[in-house]
Design a protein around this motif. Structure first.
Motif, PDB file in Angstrom:
ATOM      1  N   LEU A  63      52.430  40.513 -19.420  1.00  0.00           N
ATOM      2  CA  LEU A  63      52.558  39.063 -19.609  1.00  0.00           C
ATOM      3  C   LEU A  63      51.831  38.391 -18.441  1.00  0.00           C
ATOM      4  O   LEU A  63      52.249  38.541 -17.289  1.00  0.00           O
ATOM      5  N   ILE A  64      50.744  37.684 -18.726  1.00  0.00           N
ATOM      6  CA  ILE A  64      49.912  37.165 -17.634  1.00  0.00           C
ATOM      7  C   ILE A  64      50.004  35.655 -17.462  1.00  0.00           C
ATOM      8  O   ILE A  64      49.421  35.094 -16.532  1.00  0.00           O
ATOM      9  N   GLY A  65      50.726  34.978 -18.353  1.00  0.00           N
ATOM     10  CA  GLY A  65      50.840  33.538 -18.170  1.00  0.00           C
ATOM     11  C   GLY A  65      51.493  32.878 -19.352  1.00  0.00           C
ATOM     12  O   GLY A  65      51.934  33.546 -20.287  1.00  0.00           O
ATOM     13  N   ASP A  82      49.558  31.036 -11.210  1.00  0.00           N
ATOM     14  CA  ASP A  82      48.429  30.213 -10.783  1.00  0.00           C
ATOM     15  C   ASP A  82      47.987  29.378 -11.990  1.00  0.00           C
ATOM     16  O   ASP A  82      48.671  29.333 -13.010  1.00  0.00           O
ATOM     17  N   ASP A  83      46.865  28.675 -11.880  1.00  0.00           N
ATOM     18  CA  ASP A  83      46.446  27.809 -12.982  1.00  0.00           C
ATOM     19  C   ASP A  83      45.993  28.612 -14.201  1.00  0.00           C
ATOM     20  O   ASP A  83      46.108  28.154 -15.330  1.00  0.00           O
ATOM     21  N   ALA A  84      45.454  29.784 -13.963  1.00  0.00           N
ATOM     22  CA  ALA A  84      45.046  30.657 -15.057  1.00  0.00           C
ATOM     23  C   ALA A  84      45.191  32.094 -14.581  1.00  0.00           C
ATOM     24  O   ALA A  84      45.250  32.356 -13.379  1.00  0.00           O
ATOM     25  N   LEU A 100      41.255  26.032 -16.080  1.00  0.00           N
ATOM     26  CA  LEU A 100      40.140  26.956 -15.809  1.00  0.00           C
ATOM     27  C   LEU A 100      39.316  26.459 -14.621  1.00  0.00           C
ATOM     28  O   LEU A 100      38.905  27.245 -13.756  1.00  0.00           O
ATOM     29  N   ALA A 101      39.077  25.136 -14.586  1.00  0.00           N
ATOM     30  CA  ALA A 101      38.299  24.553 -13.490  1.00  0.00           C
ATOM     31  C   ALA A 101      38.951  24.859 -12.146  1.00  0.00           C
ATOM     32  O   ALA A 101      38.276  25.177 -11.167  1.00  0.00           O
TER      33      ALA A 101
END
Lengths: 324, 324
Positions: free
Chosen positions: A116-118, A27-29, B74-75
């Motif tokens: 490992l998360i991103g 995902d994005d974060a 983050l947004a």
């Protein structure tokens, strides 16, 4: 192959899985949960080919070192590692390289129970940036800035091996005994972050730093941050059998131990009142540690002694690793 | 100049200061405190010269974009940014460059009330890796994977400007009106992360992503993650006056809006029941947003329509930015 497939293939499952990760890679974060009442510890280190590791190093050695240097930073704060982000810059999507690199990352995440998360994958010169995150209880943070005059100075493990191993690889140091040679080279390629030692030192050590740039340089960081001085007894420095047997001259062995980078041992100070507790705790976990000196009130001043006499290093590298 | 002075001179004070930072730059790791009951959001992005920004870009533009892309991530999760780590690889310790770069970092940390808590500086080809951390309430995480058939598809701001600005700089697009030209070029150099919009969408949007690789490619990520399809009405795409007036052919403007990267607008889906709330909330913060289509049950399928007719893009770049 585009970035997304690259990441999916090699890294999405390339990790131990933790229950405190709510959203992982993809995902994005990433979204994670800190245990109640704990602080977050965060550190970032970048390793570049030909600067931080030799050109042509094995992918598993590069992966190992990239992760180890970051876990070592967390250890030096007394933190328990939890999650990592990996940014990888590689010249091409070399599947064999990626496979070996990601296998080592997976192996280490399992060993340390971290996830490992991103991260990010970009096309460029080989460079690895890892950001490692962990937890530390609010009353147990180990910093560089709280050493007090009279505190004893300790190090874990042995010093100088990684630098000697690098010199072996560079052809600058000739070691005939194959066992010793391999021991030194392996310390260069596969440093061991002192994760358990760092947590053991919580509430016992007054300051702590990991030795990445060489004992003297890192000691000086503690002295500057704590506004104290130190006396180091070089005859007490822990020298491995591999290094001691490989180096004919004491002075050269001391040079490695004092200024050699990349050992990733912990350098810490202990108040007299906690000295026995530290030695017992470390012994109970089989973590070797050695008292090598004492903190003084001589602000910023680092005195070296050999057999109770003042001593000065003569080598060229006496200031440790220079980044620029 | 060694790494330590470099960091101390330019970055140690180069930040807004937050009370939740217990140990900032200068130790082995930063120590920070998450608000009770909040989750941690973490994202990392690396920008390389000549890949993610033009060679010779102004240091303040590089700093701006490096930070913006991370805050945009983050947004897209609905997170409130808090702290950043900066790893900087630079060919030399160029004081003017470092001064401009760090001034922009400081300015943006003040604007967004975030703190630079650590990082690394290495000697190498110009590359910037930022890890950004923030908070999000457990019940308000915006992911890519929860879009549902029937949800409305929205975007913030306008699309295609940054890609057109890049083409202006590369000499591929000729724009005579100086105001429009500057507007497009500035969108390329100084993207605006939709931080407030992301937080406003918490509990209202069903999914969210930031548009970094182009509308169609990022839409496809949402469709794949959510196992849904979508119809996009290209006649409804928000095209800025600068782009609309600069591009004579509608098809070329749509190409920019559909496939141009680096806009860093949010693309999000909204259930019918929340549509009015979203539109009111965004309007109350003066955040432009436009409904551009609807989620369908046609798993993974993205249909484009122009004035209610099926439409296909003809341009070469119709798949968006390719990382490898």
């Amino acid at each position: 192959m585009n970035e997304f497939n690259l990441i999916r293939n090699y890294f999405e499952t390339s990790s131990y899985q933790r229950r405190d990760v709510k959203v992982g890679i993809g995902d994005d974060a990433a979204i994670t949960q800190i245990p109640d009442g704990q602080y977050l510890a965060t550190t970032t280190d970048t390793l570049l080919e030909s600067v931080h590791f030799l050109e042509g190093s094995a992918p598993n050695a590069i992966a190992h070192k990239s992760l180890a240097v970051n876990l070592s930073d967390l250890a030096a704060m007394g933190a328990e590692p939890a999650w990592i982000n990996l940014s990888l810059s590689i010249p091409s999507a070399d599947e064999l390289w990626l496979s070996e690199f990601s296998n080592k990352i997976r192996e280490l995440t399992e060993y340390f129970s971290i996830q490992l998360i991103g991260g990010d994958t970009v096309k460029g010169d080989l460079a690895i940036t890892i950001t490692a995150q962990g937890f530390v209880p609010p009353d147990s943070i180990l910093t560089r800035s709280s050493a007090k005059p009279g505190d004893w100075i300790f190090v874990t493990g042995t010093l100088g091996d990684a630098a000697a191993g690098l010199d072996v690889l560079l052809g600058k140091l000739d070691v005939h005994d194959l066992t010793h040679k391999n021991a030194l080279v392996n310390r260069h390629y596969y440093p061991t972050p002192r994760v358990l030692a760092g947590q053991t030192l919580r509430r016992l050590a007054s300051s702590c730093i990991d030795i990445s740039d060489g004992l003297l340089q890192d000691m000086q960081h503690v002295l500057n941050a704590s506004s104290v001085g130190a006396v180091l007894n070089l005859d007490q420095l822990p020298i491995s059998k591999a290094l001691g047997k490989s180096i004919p001259h004491l002075e050269q062995a001391l040079e490695y131990a004092c200024t050699g980078g990349d050992d990733y041992e912990l350098l810490f100070t202990v108040p007299e009142v906690h000295r026995v507790s530290v030695e017992s705790a470390m012994a109970s976990y089989n973590i070797p540690c050695t008292c090598i000196g004492q903190v003084t009130g001589a602000q910023g001043k680092l005195e070296l002694r050999l057999n109770d006499e003042a001593y000065a290093l003569s080598g060229k590298q006496s200031t440790g690793f220079q980044h620029f």
